[in-house]
Write an enzyme that holds these catalytic residues in place. Structure first.
Site, PDB file in Angstrom:
ATOM      1  N   GLN A  59       0.883 -38.367 -22.696  1.00 31.38           N
ATOM      2  CA  GLN A  59       0.775 -37.665 -24.080  1.00 31.38           C
ATOM      3  C   GLN A  59       0.497 -37.948 -25.280  1.00 31.38           C
ATOM      4  O   GLN A  59       0.191 -37.167 -26.257  1.00 31.38           O
ATOM      5  CB  GLN A  59       2.517 -37.358 -24.036  1.00 31.38           C
ATOM      6  CG  GLN A  59       2.959 -36.609 -23.006  1.00 31.38           C
ATOM      7  CD  GLN A  59       4.728 -36.158 -23.195  1.00 31.38           C
ATOM      8  OE1 GLN A  59       5.208 -37.023 -23.131  1.00 31.38           O
ATOM      9  NE2 GLN A  59       4.278 -34.651 -23.563  1.00 31.38           N
ATOM     10  N   ARG A  89       9.736 -47.061 -27.350  1.00 38.57           N
ATOM     11  CA  ARG A  89       9.813 -46.964 -26.260  1.00 38.57           C
ATOM     12  C   ARG A  89       8.272 -46.147 -25.712  1.00 38.57           C
ATOM     13  O   ARG A  89       8.448 -45.184 -25.985  1.00 38.57           O
ATOM     14  CB  ARG A  89      11.078 -45.699 -25.391  1.00 38.57           C
ATOM     15  CG  ARG A  89      10.819 -45.491 -23.917  1.00 38.57           C
ATOM     16  CD  ARG A  89      11.400 -44.350 -23.621  1.00 38.57           C
ATOM     17  NE  ARG A  89      12.022 -43.803 -22.434  1.00 38.57           N
ATOM     18  CZ  ARG A  89      11.372 -42.658 -21.968  1.00 38.57           C
ATOM     19  NH1 ARG A  89      12.114 -41.836 -22.455  1.00 38.57           N
ATOM     20  NH2 ARG A  89      11.439 -42.073 -20.785  1.00 38.57           N
ATOM     21  N   HIS A 132       5.840 -42.524 -15.988  1.00 40.74           N
ATOM     22  CA  HIS A 132       6.236 -41.212 -16.444  1.00 40.74           C
ATOM     23  C   HIS A 132       5.416 -40.061 -16.706  1.00 40.74           C
ATOM     24  O   HIS A 132       4.560 -39.636 -17.222  1.00 40.74           O
ATOM     25  CB  HIS A 132       6.516 -41.304 -17.981  1.00 40.74           C
ATOM     26  CG  HIS A 132       6.757 -40.592 -18.971  1.00 40.74           C
ATOM     27  ND1 HIS A 132       7.889 -40.598 -20.191  1.00 40.74           N
ATOM     28  CD2 HIS A 132       6.655 -39.060 -19.122  1.00 40.74           C
ATOM     29  CE1 HIS A 132       8.605 -39.694 -20.376  1.00 40.74           C
ATOM     30  NE2 HIS A 132       7.595 -38.405 -19.928  1.00 40.74           N
ATOM     31  N   ASN A 154      10.876 -41.507 -15.691  1.00 43.89           N
ATOM     32  CA  ASN A 154      11.090 -41.108 -17.161  1.00 43.89           C
ATOM     33  C   ASN A 154      11.479 -39.693 -16.041  1.00 43.89           C
ATOM     34  O   ASN A 154      10.358 -39.308 -14.900  1.00 43.89           O
ATOM     35  CB  ASN A 154      10.579 -40.957 -17.637  1.00 43.89           C
ATOM     36  CG  ASN A 154      10.581 -39.029 -18.295  1.00 43.89           C
ATOM     37  OD1 ASN A 154      11.631 -39.910 -18.883  1.00 43.89           O
ATOM     38  ND2 ASN A 154       9.981 -38.626 -18.548  1.00 43.89           N
ATOM     39  N   GLU A 155      12.864 -39.034 -16.011  1.00 42.51           N
ATOM     40  CA  GLU A 155      13.233 -37.960 -15.376  1.00 42.51           C
ATOM     41  C   GLU A 155      12.824 -37.324 -14.520  1.00 42.51           C
ATOM     42  O   GLU A 155      11.414 -36.756 -14.380  1.00 42.51           O
ATOM     43  CB  GLU A 155      12.569 -36.712 -16.275  1.00 42.51           C
ATOM     44  CG  GLU A 155      13.315 -36.753 -17.740  1.00 42.51           C
ATOM     45  CD  GLU A 155      12.657 -36.012 -18.675  1.00 42.51           C
ATOM     46  OE1 GLU A 155      12.282 -34.643 -19.280  1.00 42.51           O
ATOM     47  OE2 GLU A 155      13.467 -35.817 -19.969  1.00 42.51           O
ATOM     48  N   TRP A 207      12.580 -38.853 -29.693  1.00 40.18           N
ATOM     49  CA  TRP A 207      11.698 -37.728 -29.170  1.00 40.18           C
ATOM     50  C   TRP A 207      10.418 -37.147 -29.939  1.00 40.18           C
ATOM     51  O   TRP A 207      12.106 -35.941 -30.516  1.00 40.18           O
ATOM     52  CB  TRP A 207      11.709 -37.308 -27.774  1.00 40.18           C
ATOM     53  CG  TRP A 207      10.185 -36.791 -27.060  1.00 40.18           C
ATOM     54  CD1 TRP A 207       9.710 -35.408 -27.488  1.00 40.18           C
ATOM     55  CD2 TRP A 207       9.127 -37.200 -26.332  1.00 40.18           C
ATOM     56  NE1 TRP A 207       8.255 -35.539 -26.988  1.00 40.18           N
ATOM     57  CE2 TRP A 207       8.544 -37.350 -26.599  1.00 40.18           C
ATOM     58  CE3 TRP A 207       9.393 -38.714 -25.827  1.00 40.18           C
ATOM     59  CZ2 TRP A 207       7.451 -37.156 -25.022  1.00 40.18           C
ATOM     60  CZ3 TRP A 207       8.277 -39.494 -25.099  1.00 40.18           C
ATOM     61  CH2 TRP A 207       7.413 -37.987 -24.902  1.00 40.18           C
ATOM     62  N   GLU A 213       2.689 -31.970 -25.374  1.00 38.41           N
ATOM     63  CA  GLU A 213       3.296 -31.545 -24.436  1.00 38.41           C
ATOM     64  C   GLU A 213       3.224 -30.384 -23.629  1.00 38.41           C
ATOM     65  O   GLU A 213       4.130 -28.680 -23.403  1.00 38.41           O
ATOM     66  CB  GLU A 213       4.239 -30.591 -25.468  1.00 38.41           C
ATOM     67  CG  GLU A 213       5.233 -29.605 -25.047  1.00 38.41           C
ATOM     68  CD  GLU A 213       6.649 -31.258 -24.877  1.00 38.41           C
ATOM     69  OE1 GLU A 213       5.990 -31.905 -24.850  1.00 38.41           O
ATOM     70  OE2 GLU A 213       7.704 -30.452 -24.278  1.00 38.41           O
ATOM     71  N   TRP A 214       2.837 -30.887 -22.063  1.00 38.74           N
ATOM     72  CA  TRP A 214       2.486 -30.621 -20.566  1.00 38.74           C
ATOM     73  C   TRP A 214       1.992 -29.976 -21.034  1.00 38.74           C
ATOM     74  O   TRP A 214       0.917 -29.170 -21.629  1.00 38.74           O
ATOM     75  CB  TRP A 214       3.749 -31.331 -19.851  1.00 38.74           C
ATOM     76  CG  TRP A 214       3.920 -32.201 -20.483  1.00 38.74           C
ATOM     77  CD1 TRP A 214       5.635 -32.900 -21.393  1.00 38.74           C
ATOM     78  CD2 TRP A 214       3.956 -33.288 -19.995  1.00 38.74           C
ATOM     79  NE1 TRP A 214       5.545 -34.405 -21.472  1.00 38.74           N
ATOM     80  CE2 TRP A 214       4.829 -34.916 -19.835  1.00 38.74           C
ATOM     81  CE3 TRP A 214       2.651 -33.987 -18.941  1.00 38.74           C
ATOM     82  CZ2 TRP A 214       4.424 -36.280 -20.088  1.00 38.74           C
ATOM     83  CZ3 TRP A 214       2.471 -35.568 -18.667  1.00 38.74           C
ATOM     84  CH2 TRP A 214       3.139 -36.293 -19.369  1.00 38.74           C
TER      85      TRP A 214
HETATM   86  C1  PNW Z   1      10.567 -34.296 -21.570  1.00 40.51           C
HETATM   87  N1  PNW Z   1      12.624 -28.566 -19.629  1.00 40.51           N
HETATM   88  O1  PNW Z   1      10.484 -33.233 -20.889  1.00 40.51           O
HETATM   89  C2  PNW Z   1       9.214 -35.522 -21.355  1.00 40.51           C
HETATM   90  O2  PNW Z   1      10.252 -36.744 -20.728  1.00 40.51           O
HETATM   91  C3  PNW Z   1       8.629 -35.589 -22.566  1.00 40.51           C
HETATM   92  O3  PNW Z   1       7.612 -35.930 -21.728  1.00 40.51           O
HETATM   93  C4  PNW Z   1       8.598 -34.746 -23.088  1.00 40.51           C
HETATM   94  O4  PNW Z   1       7.663 -34.228 -23.866  1.00 40.51           O
HETATM   95  C5  PNW Z   1      10.129 -34.329 -23.554  1.00 40.51           C
HETATM   96  O5  PNW Z   1      11.243 -34.351 -23.139  1.00 40.51           O
HETATM   97  C6  PNW Z   1       9.967 -32.891 -24.304  1.00 40.51           C
HETATM   98  O6  PNW Z   1      10.004 -31.617 -23.999  1.00 40.51           O
HETATM   99  C7  PNW Z   1      11.120 -31.798 -20.334  1.00 40.51           C
HETATM  100  O7  PNW Z   1      12.219 -27.388 -19.233  1.00 40.51           O
HETATM  101  C8  PNW Z   1      10.238 -31.245 -20.032  1.00 40.51           C
HETATM  102  O8  PNW Z   1      14.587 -28.904 -18.771  1.00 40.51           O
HETATM  103  C9  PNW Z   1      10.772 -29.918 -19.587  1.00 40.51           C
HETATM  104  C10 PNW Z   1      12.730 -29.820 -19.263  1.00 40.51           C
HETATM  105  C11 PNW Z   1      13.503 -30.844 -19.663  1.00 40.51           C
HETATM  106  C12 PNW Z   1      12.381 -31.948 -20.762  1.00 40.51           C
END
Ligand code: PNW
Length: 479
Positions: free
Chosen positions: A20, A77, A123, A169-170, A431, A438-439
């Site tokens: 990112q 982080r 990540h 991460n997630e 964050w 943002e993906w």
């Molecule tokens: C997280 N959802 O992503 C990530 O860890 C980050 O890289 C990202 O930039 C940030 O949150 C903000 O989006 C998510 O759809 C993306 O619930 C999508 C979801 C949750 C977290």
């Protein structure tokens, strides 16, 4: 009742992720990750962009650290790009010295400025070569060994300077968004309008299982070979958001709320803290959810030194009637932004899924603390986008009162949870440090407490919210 407060040594700061912010995708030997290739597929990224330049942090890491210092952050982080360190990814593939050096320099720069590094090993940016070679997460035998070797390279090179390690991460995002909906790399889904391969009904559960096993295997290695001499901690970061019944008087909606939390958080948390998947998931998914062998269970159970918590919002939950769809991944529920009376869960943001709800944050952290027997928790992400922020002038963007208010609400809710709900929280990473890629939303959605002028020489300018975050922690951490 005593006044909400946080520990004097509370670790607060900001989070980012490699793809990112870094840019420089082909410099000094870095090879493609699945995100580099995903971004090349037309239609996958809202504004057609990619991480080729992003915040140019590969060249500007000293500016980033100076910024952190200016904002008063105690910790940072960041994540490591696997394909920068081992371009082809595998356990027999060569380590790329210049790529590794970038992170060593960043860590030294952080220490020189008194900022504690917190390193996310993964990540989302899996080396493309591993996906091509054997399908990445889906091949347990190959993947686990490759992940553990990658982690080992990092432990060896940085272990003496890093006290906080996050394996993943997630994983919910990697598996559900990457292997069920197909909205994230590698874009797998049963929806044939979006992907010509893949099976949404099985792949996410297998990918999740293999991620858990690889997490456990890396933790075992860290504990056996590094922890004693380096004195660090290692854990995983899980995401999930608070749930509230659409109809508070319907016991089925109340039950559905718990089930949704289990399908997002306990899916990974239960194996780590209890050694099994939640019963609700087993009941709905049957054999499609893998079973832990005794050997796997031993690796996974007890594998968190701390719990990394990411959360952004809350949702209303309505139970569905009838049997769950085979591709369902949420426990046969409907996720709603308003309750039965039309009350919104929170104000709109730029992210369709994100409606802030500070009291939901307090309830969620207590739920996590209770379910997993009071783990030491680090909030590793929390923050918000702003509806239409990208359409505003630079001066307007710098005055981000909505984001400032978000942090006021959430950080105070955290302090209440710590002071009144017996939650053991030791840190909070907002964050994000700065606006970034943002993906699937590209650069249209900003999450930073710092404005990044992508067109104007990548200048970084702190917004109002950065000031507010520092004030909040300076006030709450005095005790
Ligand atoms: C997280 N959802 O992503 C990530 O860890 C980050 O890289 C990202 O930039 C940030 O949150 C903000 O989006 C998510 O759809 C993306 O619930 C999508 C979801 C949750 C977290």
């Amino acid at each position: 009742m005593s006044k909400p407060q946080l520990r004097k040594d509370f670790l607060w700061g900001y989070a980012t992720a490699s793809y990112q912010i870094e840019g420089a995708p082909h410099e000094d030997g870095r090879a493609d990750s699945i995100w580099d290739t995903f971004c090349r597929i037309p239609g996958k990224i809202a504004d057609g962009t990619n991480g080729d330049v992003a915040c140019d942090s590969y060249h500007r890491y000293k500016e980033d650290v100076a910024l952190l210092k200016q904002l008063g952050a105690k910790a940072y982080r960041f994540s490591v790009s696997w394909s920068r360190v081992i371009p082809l990814g595998g356990r027999d593939d060569p380590v790329n010295k210049p790529g590794l050096q970038y992170y060593l320099d960043l860590i030294d720069e952080l220490h020189a400025n008194g900022i504690v590094p917190m390193v996310t090993i993964f990540h989302w940016d899996l080396p493309q070569a591993l996906y091509d070679r054997y399908g990445g997460f889906l091949n347990q035998i190959e993947y686990v060994q490759d992940y553990v070797r990658y982690a080992k390279v990092l432990f060896e090179a940085m272990g003496s300077k890093v006290k906080y390690w996050i394996t993943y991460n997630e994983p919910w995002c990697s598996t559900i968004l990457g292997y069920n909906i197909g909205q994230f790399a590698p874009g797998h889904t049963s929806d044939r309008t979006k992907s010509s391969v893949a099976d949404s009904t099985t792949e996410p559960w297998l990918a999740g299982h293999n991620i858990l096993v690889s997490h456990g295997a890396a933790v075992k290695l860290y504990r056996e070979e590094f922890k004693a001499k380096d004195g660090g901690m290692i854990g995983i970061t899980l995401n999930g958001d608070w749930t509230m019944p659409w109809d508070a008087n319907d016991p089925k909606d109340v039950e559905a709320c718990e089930r949704k939390l289990e399908f997002s958080i306990a899916w990974f948390g239960d194996p780590i803290y209890k050694g099994t998947y939640p019963a609700s998931m087993r009941k709905q998914l049957g054999d499609r959810l893998p079973t832990f062998t005794e050997e796997e269970r031993k690796l996974v159970q007890g594998s968190n030194d701390f719990y990394g918590m990411n959360t952004y919002c809350a949702n209303y939950i309505k139970h569905k009637t009838g049997p769950p769809a085979p591709e369902d991944f949420s426990g046969n529920i409907e996720l709603l932004l308003e309750d039965k009376n039309g009350t919104p869960v929170g104000p709109e943001t730029q992210s369709p899924w994100l409606r802030p709800n500070p009291q939901g944050f307090r309830k969620l952290i207590k739920w996590i603390s209770d379910r997993f027997d009071r783990p030491m928790i680090y909030v590793t992400e929390n923050g918000t986008s702003l509806k239409g922020e990208n359409d505003l002038s630079k001066d307007q963007i710098l005055q981000d009162d909505f984001r400032a208010e978000y942090f006021r609400g959430h950080v105070n809710a955290l302090a209440e949870a710590v002071t009144h709900d017996n939650v053991d929280c030791r840190g909070y990473m907002a964050w994000s440090l700065m606006d970034n890629f943002e993906w699937a939303e590209g650069y249209e959605t900003r999450f930073g407490v710092t404005y990044v002028d992508y067109e104007g020489g990548q200048q970084r300018m702190p917004k109002e919210s950065a000031k507010v975050v520092a004030e909040l922690f300076n006030t709450l951490c005095q005790a």
